[in-house]
Structures are given as structure tokens and as C-alpha cells.
Design a protein around this motif. Structure first.
Motif, PDB file in Angstrom:
ATOM      1  N   HIS A  19       0.838  -1.211   0.000  1.00 26.41           N
ATOM      2  CA  HIS A  19       0.000   0.000   0.000  1.00 26.41           C
ATOM      3  C   HIS A  19       0.866   1.251   0.000  1.00 26.41           C
ATOM      4  CE1 HIS A  19      -3.675  -2.280   1.733  1.00 26.41           C
ATOM      5  NE2 HIS A  19      -3.774  -2.176   0.429  1.00 26.41           N
ATOM      6  N   GLN A  20       1.894   1.272   0.826  1.00 28.85           N
ATOM      7  CA  GLN A  20       2.786   2.430   0.871  1.00 28.85           C
ATOM      8  C   GLN A  20       3.485   2.644  -0.469  1.00 28.85           C
ATOM      9  OE1 GLN A  20       5.463   2.231   4.238  1.00 28.85           O
ATOM     10  NE2 GLN A  20       3.777   1.965   5.685  1.00 28.85           N
ATOM     11  N   HIS A  21       3.870   1.562  -1.100  1.00 29.38           N
ATOM     12  CA  HIS A  21       4.522   1.655  -2.403  1.00 29.38           C
ATOM     13  C   HIS A  21       3.570   2.262  -3.435  1.00 29.38           C
ATOM     14  CE1 HIS A  21       7.494   0.640  -5.435  1.00 29.38           C
ATOM     15  NE2 HIS A  21       6.543   0.061  -6.151  1.00 29.38           N
TER      16      HIS A  21
ATOM     17  N   ASN B  61       0.908   4.137  -2.845  1.00 31.43           N
ATOM     18  CA  ASN B  61       0.656   5.535  -2.483  1.00 31.43           C
ATOM     19  C   ASN B  61       1.835   6.423  -2.876  1.00 31.43           C
ATOM     20  OD1 ASN B  61      -1.874   4.945  -1.463  1.00 31.43           O
ATOM     21  ND2 ASN B  61      -1.163   4.743   0.646  1.00 31.43           N
ATOM     22  N   GLY B  62       3.048   5.923  -2.721  1.00 33.96           N
ATOM     23  CA  GLY B  62       4.229   6.695  -3.112  1.00 33.96           C
ATOM     24  C   GLY B  62       4.272   6.936  -4.609  1.00 33.96           C
ATOM     25  N   ILE B  63       3.943   5.912  -5.383  1.00 33.31           N
ATOM     26  CA  ILE B  63       3.901   6.062  -6.843  1.00 33.31           C
ATOM     27  C   ILE B  63       2.859   7.114  -7.227  1.00 33.31           C
ATOM     28  CG2 ILE B  63       3.248   4.905  -8.998  1.00 33.31           C
ATOM     29  CD1 ILE B  63       4.487   2.328  -7.771  1.00 33.31           C
ATOM     30  N   SER B  64       1.697   7.029  -6.614  1.00 32.81           N
ATOM     31  CA  SER B  64       0.623   7.985  -6.899  1.00 32.81           C
ATOM     32  C   SER B  64       1.046   9.409  -6.546  1.00 32.81           C
ATOM     33  CB  SER B  64      -0.639   7.595  -6.135  1.00 32.81           C
ATOM     34  OG  SER B  64      -1.654   8.534  -6.345  1.00 32.81           O
ATOM     35  N   ALA B  65       1.661   9.577  -5.389  1.00 37.20           N
ATOM     36  CA  ALA B  65       2.111  10.904  -4.966  1.00 37.20           C
ATOM     37  C   ALA B  65       3.173  11.443  -5.916  1.00 37.20           C
ATOM     38  CB  ALA B  65       2.653  10.849  -3.539  1.00 37.20           C
ATOM     39  N   ASP B  66       4.093  10.589  -6.353  1.00 34.39           N
ATOM     40  CA  ASP B  66       5.120  11.017  -7.303  1.00 34.39           C
ATOM     41  C   ASP B  66       4.501  11.487  -8.614  1.00 34.39           C
ATOM     42  OD1 ASP B  66       7.109  10.430  -5.470  1.00 34.39           O
ATOM     43  OD2 ASP B  66       7.720   8.556  -6.447  1.00 34.39           O
ATOM     44  N   ARG B  67       3.504  10.759  -9.098  1.00 35.09           N
ATOM     45  CA  ARG B  67       2.841  11.135 -10.349  1.00 35.09           C
ATOM     46  C   ARG B  67       2.131  12.478 -10.206  1.00 35.09           C
ATOM     47  NH1 ARG B  67       0.428   5.199 -11.879  1.00 35.09           N
ATOM     48  NH2 ARG B  67       2.395   4.345 -12.664  1.00 35.09           N
ATOM     49  N   LYS B  68       1.444  12.669  -9.078  1.00 34.33           N
ATOM     50  CA  LYS B  68       0.750  13.942  -8.848  1.00 34.33           C
ATOM     51  C   LYS B  68       1.740  15.090  -8.769  1.00 34.33           C
ATOM     52  CE  LYS B  68      -3.243  11.987  -6.473  1.00 34.33           C
ATOM     53  NZ  LYS B  68      -3.927  11.829  -5.182  1.00 34.33           N
ATOM     54  N   THR B  69       2.857  14.881  -8.092  1.00 35.15           N
ATOM     55  CA  THR B  69       3.876  15.918  -7.979  1.00 35.15           C
ATOM     56  C   THR B  69       4.434  16.266  -9.351  1.00 35.15           C
ATOM     57  OG1 THR B  69       4.471  15.215  -5.748  1.00 35.15           O
ATOM     58  CG2 THR B  69       6.114  16.498  -6.959  1.00 35.15           C
TER      59      THR B  69
END
Length: 84
Positions: A60-62, A64-72
Motif C-alpha cells: 500500500h505504501q509503495h 501511495n508513493g507512486i501515486s504521490a510522485d505522479r501527482k507531484t
């Protein structure tokens, strides 16, 4: 500490582009490493439930991190376009 010996490599995708069974092929390729990690954690004294919950949380953390990176990245691209 390496989880796998250097000779225990994970197979690459069959083709560089997307294809129908790519996700399944990835699952099959990484499953031995996953099972080894789970077994090593249990051998260290963690219960099967502890290990399962930890692996799920890490996944889940992985994600979420991918999603956050894409949004950034999208925010940075939007900001750069507004400057030009």
C-alpha cells in the motif's frame, strides 16, 4: 543484507511494451523472492499474520508513493507551463 543470492535474478518482461499477460508474468517473476522474504521473516520469529500484514502495508505504501510522485510530476509540469 541481500535477500536473494546474486544468481537468483528476477526474470524480465517478455517484451518491452505492454502485453496481455504482463502483470501475470511480473507476479510469477517476483513470487519466489516474495515467498523467500516471507519465510525469512517467519524464521526470524514473526508470525504469519505479522508478516502478511507488514507485506500488505508495504505494498500500500509503495502504491501511495507512486501515486504521490505522479501527482507531484503533474503539478511541476503545470507550473512550468504557466511560467512559459
Amino acid at each position: 543484507m541481500n535477500l536473494m543470492a546474486p544468481t537468483d535474478e528476477i526474470a524480465s518482461p517478455k517484451r518491452p511494451e505492454d502485453y496481455a499477460d504482463r502483470s501475470l508474468d511480473c507476479l510469477v517473476a517476483i513470487e519466489p523472492a516474495f515467498q523467500e522474504l516471507a519465510a525469512r521473516a517467519q524464521a526470524a520469529g514473526w508470525s504469519e499474520n505479522d508478516v502478511s500484514a507488514a507485506l500488505l502495508e508495504l505494498a500500500h505504501q509503495h502504491i501511495n508513493g507512486i501515486s504521490a510522485d505522479r501527482k507531484t510530476k503533474l503539478h511541476i509540469e503545470d507550473a512550468a507551463r504557466s511560467i512559459v
